[in-house]
Motif scaffolding. Sequence first.
Motif, PDB file in Angstrom:
ATOM      1  N   LEU A  18       0.392  -1.029  -0.240  1.00 28.96           N
ATOM      2  CA  LEU A  18      -0.032  -0.233   0.245  1.00 28.96           C
ATOM      3  C   LEU A  18       0.585   1.016  -0.178  1.00 28.96           C
ATOM      4  CD1 LEU A  18      -3.081  -0.703   2.494  1.00 28.96           C
ATOM      5  CD2 LEU A  18      -2.954  -0.563   0.309  1.00 28.96           C
ATOM      6  N   ARG A  21       2.113   1.611  -3.106  1.00 22.94           N
ATOM      7  CA  ARG A  21       1.240   2.590  -4.143  1.00 22.94           C
ATOM      8  C   ARG A  21       0.663   3.792  -3.728  1.00 22.94           C
ATOM      9  NH1 ARG A  21      -4.600  -1.301  -4.623  1.00 22.94           N
ATOM     10  NH2 ARG A  21      -5.422   1.173  -3.424  1.00 22.94           N
ATOM     11  N   VAL A  25       0.458   6.399  -6.976  1.00 23.60           N
ATOM     12  CA  VAL A  25      -1.121   7.150  -6.920  1.00 23.60           C
ATOM     13  C   VAL A  25      -0.453   9.069  -6.356  1.00 23.60           C
ATOM     14  CG1 VAL A  25      -2.747   7.845  -6.224  1.00 23.60           C
ATOM     15  CG2 VAL A  25      -2.276   5.703  -6.598  1.00 23.60           C
ATOM     16  N   TYR A  28       1.188  10.940  -9.220  1.00 25.39           N
ATOM     17  CA  TYR A  28      -0.368  11.110 -10.093  1.00 25.39           C
ATOM     18  C   TYR A  28      -1.379  11.678  -9.221  1.00 25.39           C
ATOM     19  CZ  TYR A  28      -3.715   9.618 -13.474  1.00 25.39           C
ATOM     20  OH  TYR A  28      -5.162   9.842 -14.253  1.00 25.39           O
ATOM     21  N   ILE A  92      -6.248   3.500   0.171  1.00 23.09           N
ATOM     22  CA  ILE A  92      -6.278   2.955  -0.966  1.00 23.09           C
ATOM     23  C   ILE A  92      -6.746   3.407  -2.147  1.00 23.09           C
ATOM     24  CG2 ILE A  92      -7.330   0.950   0.551  1.00 23.09           C
ATOM     25  CD1 ILE A  92     -10.224   1.442   0.468  1.00 23.09           C
ATOM     26  N   LEU A  93      -6.409   4.662  -2.470  1.00 22.93           N
ATOM     27  CA  LEU A  93      -7.141   5.184  -3.574  1.00 22.93           C
ATOM     28  C   LEU A  93      -6.252   4.697  -4.743  1.00 22.93           C
ATOM     29  CD1 LEU A  93      -8.311   8.960  -3.798  1.00 22.93           C
ATOM     30  CD2 LEU A  93      -5.905   9.316  -4.348  1.00 22.93           C
ATOM     31  N   GLU A  94      -7.072   5.056  -5.995  1.00 23.39           N
ATOM     32  CA  GLU A  94      -6.566   4.863  -6.862  1.00 23.39           C
ATOM     33  C   GLU A  94      -7.240   5.582  -8.054  1.00 23.39           C
ATOM     34  OE1 GLU A  94      -9.174   1.930  -8.098  1.00 23.39           O
ATOM     35  OE2 GLU A  94      -8.478   0.620  -5.860  1.00 23.39           O
ATOM     36  N   ARG A  95      -5.629   5.430  -8.996  1.00 22.77           N
ATOM     37  CA  ARG A  95      -5.985   6.302  -9.868  1.00 22.77           C
ATOM     38  C   ARG A  95      -7.409   6.868 -10.789  1.00 22.77           C
ATOM     39  NH1 ARG A  95      -1.074   6.856 -13.652  1.00 22.77           N
ATOM     40  NH2 ARG A  95       0.440   5.951 -12.111  1.00 22.77           N
ATOM     41  N   HIS A  97     -10.450   7.034  -9.344  1.00 21.50           N
ATOM     42  CA  HIS A  97     -10.531   8.297  -7.909  1.00 21.50           C
ATOM     43  C   HIS A  97      -9.884   9.617  -8.048  1.00 21.50           C
ATOM     44  CE1 HIS A  97     -10.931   3.992  -5.254  1.00 21.50           C
ATOM     45  NE2 HIS A  97     -12.023   4.875  -6.643  1.00 21.50           N
TER      46      HIS A  97
END
Length: 127
Positions: A18, A21, A25, A28, A92-95, A97
């Motif tokens: 995590l 990531r 993220v 990004y 847990i944020l993703e691209r 989001h």
Amino acid sequence: MACAVGIAVIDAIEKNGLLARATQVGGYFMDRLRSLAARHETIVDVRGKGLMIAAELDSAELAKLTVAEMLKRRILINCTSDTVLRFLPPYILERAHVDTAIAALDEIFTVHTAARLGESAGGHHHG
């Protein structure tokens, strides 16, 4: 007890990659905010580390409005020291989001800038 919980959390973060990531993220997110800043002069600064990210605006009024508008879109951010928008998303944020948040900010700033330009041109546009 508290330490044991903390260690378990850190273990889980490491095991699931995590942190790596979050760093990716987060990077990004910063890139997307910077390109947004290039299009909207209301954003005067973008800074942060990992997923602790801030965007400084040139207007306290717009910052407050942005927090409210984002909330309407179910995106939770807060405002610190009047003009600073603070993003503290979960690990847990993703691209996807990030893209959603950036699109929402773009829309809010575009609408607000148009309103501000309308006012300075003498027309009273409320929308």
